[in-house]
Design a protein around this motif. Structure first.
Motif, PDB file in Angstrom:
ATOM      1  N   ILE A 128      -3.176   0.425  -5.857  1.00  0.00           N
ATOM      2  CA  ILE A 128      -3.624  -0.386  -4.716  1.00  0.00           C
ATOM      3  C   ILE A 128      -4.953  -1.059  -5.034  1.00  0.00           C
ATOM      4  O   ILE A 128      -5.166  -2.239  -4.707  1.00  0.00           O
ATOM      5  CB  ILE A 128      -3.734   0.498  -3.456  1.00  0.00           C
ATOM      6  CG1 ILE A 128      -2.335   0.949  -3.012  1.00  0.00           C
ATOM      7  CG2 ILE A 128      -4.437  -0.245  -2.321  1.00  0.00           C
ATOM      8  CD1 ILE A 128      -2.346   2.051  -1.967  1.00  0.00           C
ATOM      9  N   THR A 173       0.833  -1.211   0.000  1.00  0.00           N
ATOM     10  CA  THR A 173       0.000   0.000   0.000  1.00  0.00           C
ATOM     11  C   THR A 173       0.865   1.258   0.000  1.00  0.00           C
ATOM     12  O   THR A 173       0.493   2.286   0.572  1.00  0.00           O
ATOM     13  CB  THR A 173      -0.957   0.000   1.202  1.00  0.00           C
ATOM     14  OG1 THR A 173      -0.209  -0.207   2.412  1.00  0.00           O
ATOM     15  CG2 THR A 173      -2.004  -1.088   1.074  1.00  0.00           C
ATOM     16  N   GLY A 228      -6.214  -0.722   2.037  1.00  0.00           N
ATOM     17  CA  GLY A 228      -5.811   0.540   1.429  1.00  0.00           C
ATOM     18  C   GLY A 228      -6.277   1.767   2.177  1.00  0.00           C
ATOM     19  O   GLY A 228      -6.087   2.893   1.695  1.00  0.00           O
TER      20      GLY A 228
END
Length: 378
Positions: free
Chosen positions: A46, A35, A75
């Protein structure tokens, strides 16, 4: 082993953050995802990575409700700058653990299985070196009558996890002309702080003159642990104070406590003391709740595999062995997953030690709480 009761308690809690993973039976979803926000269009990247993992989990049998629950948190660490990763675990429709990784995972992965895939998260936490870091800047001339100020920023942490989860920061600004006197007062505060967090090192960077003044006035207990570092010393990055320097200082090193455990293992092994070495002996010690600290040259991965039952101590090399203990319906699991569950369930520590420091048979060994003829210590 010579540690104080407070130190023993603190170390015993090293894997306690994983206890929630095993509070309920599986199956579990384990997700490791890069991430990082240090590239172009990070949110889009992501989202694409997660979409691939979601599809994989659906093929493995994870239901849509659980996947939707994961999607709400995957995320969602946008406030963490720079390169990093995320480890997310869920079971029975609920999020169990959401952890930041100080480095992106080697590859994104998603597993739906009976046990959580926790070893990659654990190994990103080690060597867990406690430290204090300080940056000292000044403006003006280092003379008694100079105008300007000296600014000190200090932060405690545990490397490497604190790179993405920095702790509370102390900030003090004083006149250049009073820096000699102020640094003596600050030195005592920093010394107390370093002792409170059991810091292995006090890493100091910034202006050479201002740093020298501070270091000369530190109490000896913390001055002996000072590591001077150079290079840029920004203080507003959203990451750990002196992050690049910490990496150079600590990478490849063991925490002082872990070094003591390794040295104790070597001494005991030399005299036939209470240690285990090799996978079979170590697993047998885990069955008895005998392991105080598991030592690994490297995590064993998914091969070999081990057999487990419903309890952390129900772990064996073969199905027949567990059946002989009266374990019902044992199942075969990746060795990594079985070992972490056994460590958490028995309150044992984990030390990842380079082969250059200690070569272990089959890359695994253990310090035992008691020998085969002894009794567990209270």
């Amino acid at each position: 082993m010579g540690a104080t009761s407070d130190e023993e308690w603190r170390r015993a809690m090293r894997l306690a953050f994983l206890e929630s993973l095993y509070a309920e039976p599986g199956p579990y979803v384990s997700v490791y995802l890069n991430t990082s926000r240090d590239g172009d269009h990070p949110e889009r990247a992501i989202a694409l990575r997660w979409r691939r993992l979601r599809e994989s989990l659906a093929r493995q049998g994870a239901d849509a409700a659980l996947l939707n629950r994961l999607e709400a948190v995957v995320g969602a660490d946008a406030e963490v700058p720079g390169a990093h990763g995320q480890a997310v675990f869920a079971a029975h429709g609920a999020l169990v653990l959401d952890g930041e990784l100080p480095s992106p995972p080697e590859h994104d992965s998603a597993r739906y299985g009976t046990l959580p895939d926790a070893m990659p998260l654990v190994t990103q936490h080690v060597p867990e070196i406690p430290y204090l870091a300080a940056v000292v800047h000044y403006g003006g001339l280092p003379t008694a009558g100079a105008h300007g100020s000296v600014t000190l920023e200090a932060e405690a942490g545990t490397w490497p996890v604190s790179t993405v989860a920095p702790g509370e920061r102390l900030r003090r600004r004083v006149a250049v002309a009073t820096w000699h006197r102020a640094s003596a007062l600050l030195g005592h505060r920093l010394d107390a702080w370093a002792r409170r967090v059991h810091a292995d090192a006090f890493v100091v960077g910034g202006n050479e003159w201002a740093c020298n003044v501070l270091i000369r006035r530190l109490p000896r207990t913390v001055r002996d642990r000072v590591v001077r570092v150079g290079g840029p010393t920004p203080t507003d990055t959203g990451r750990a104070l002196l992050e690049p320097q910490l990496d150079r200082v600590f990478r490849g090193h063991l925490a002082a406590h872990d070094r003591e455990l390794v040295d104790l293992f070597v001494r005991r092994r030399a005299v036939g003391g209470p240690v285990a070495e090799g996978l079979a002996s170590t697993v047998a010690a885990l069955q008895r709740g005998q392991v105080a600290a598991l030592l690994l040259n490297r995590p064993p991965g998914s091969s070999p595999r081990l057999w487990v039952g419903s309890l952390p101590t129900q772990i064996a090399r073969t199905e027949a062995e567990l059946l002989s203990f009266g374990v019902r319906a044992p199942r075969e699991e990746p060795a990594d997953e079985a070992l972490v569950r056994a460590l958490v369930g028995t309150g044992a520590e984990l030390v990842v030690v380079p082969e250059g420091d200690l070569r272990l048979s089959e890359q695994v060994g253990a310090l035992l709480r008691y020998g085969d003829g002894g009794r567990p210590r209270a």
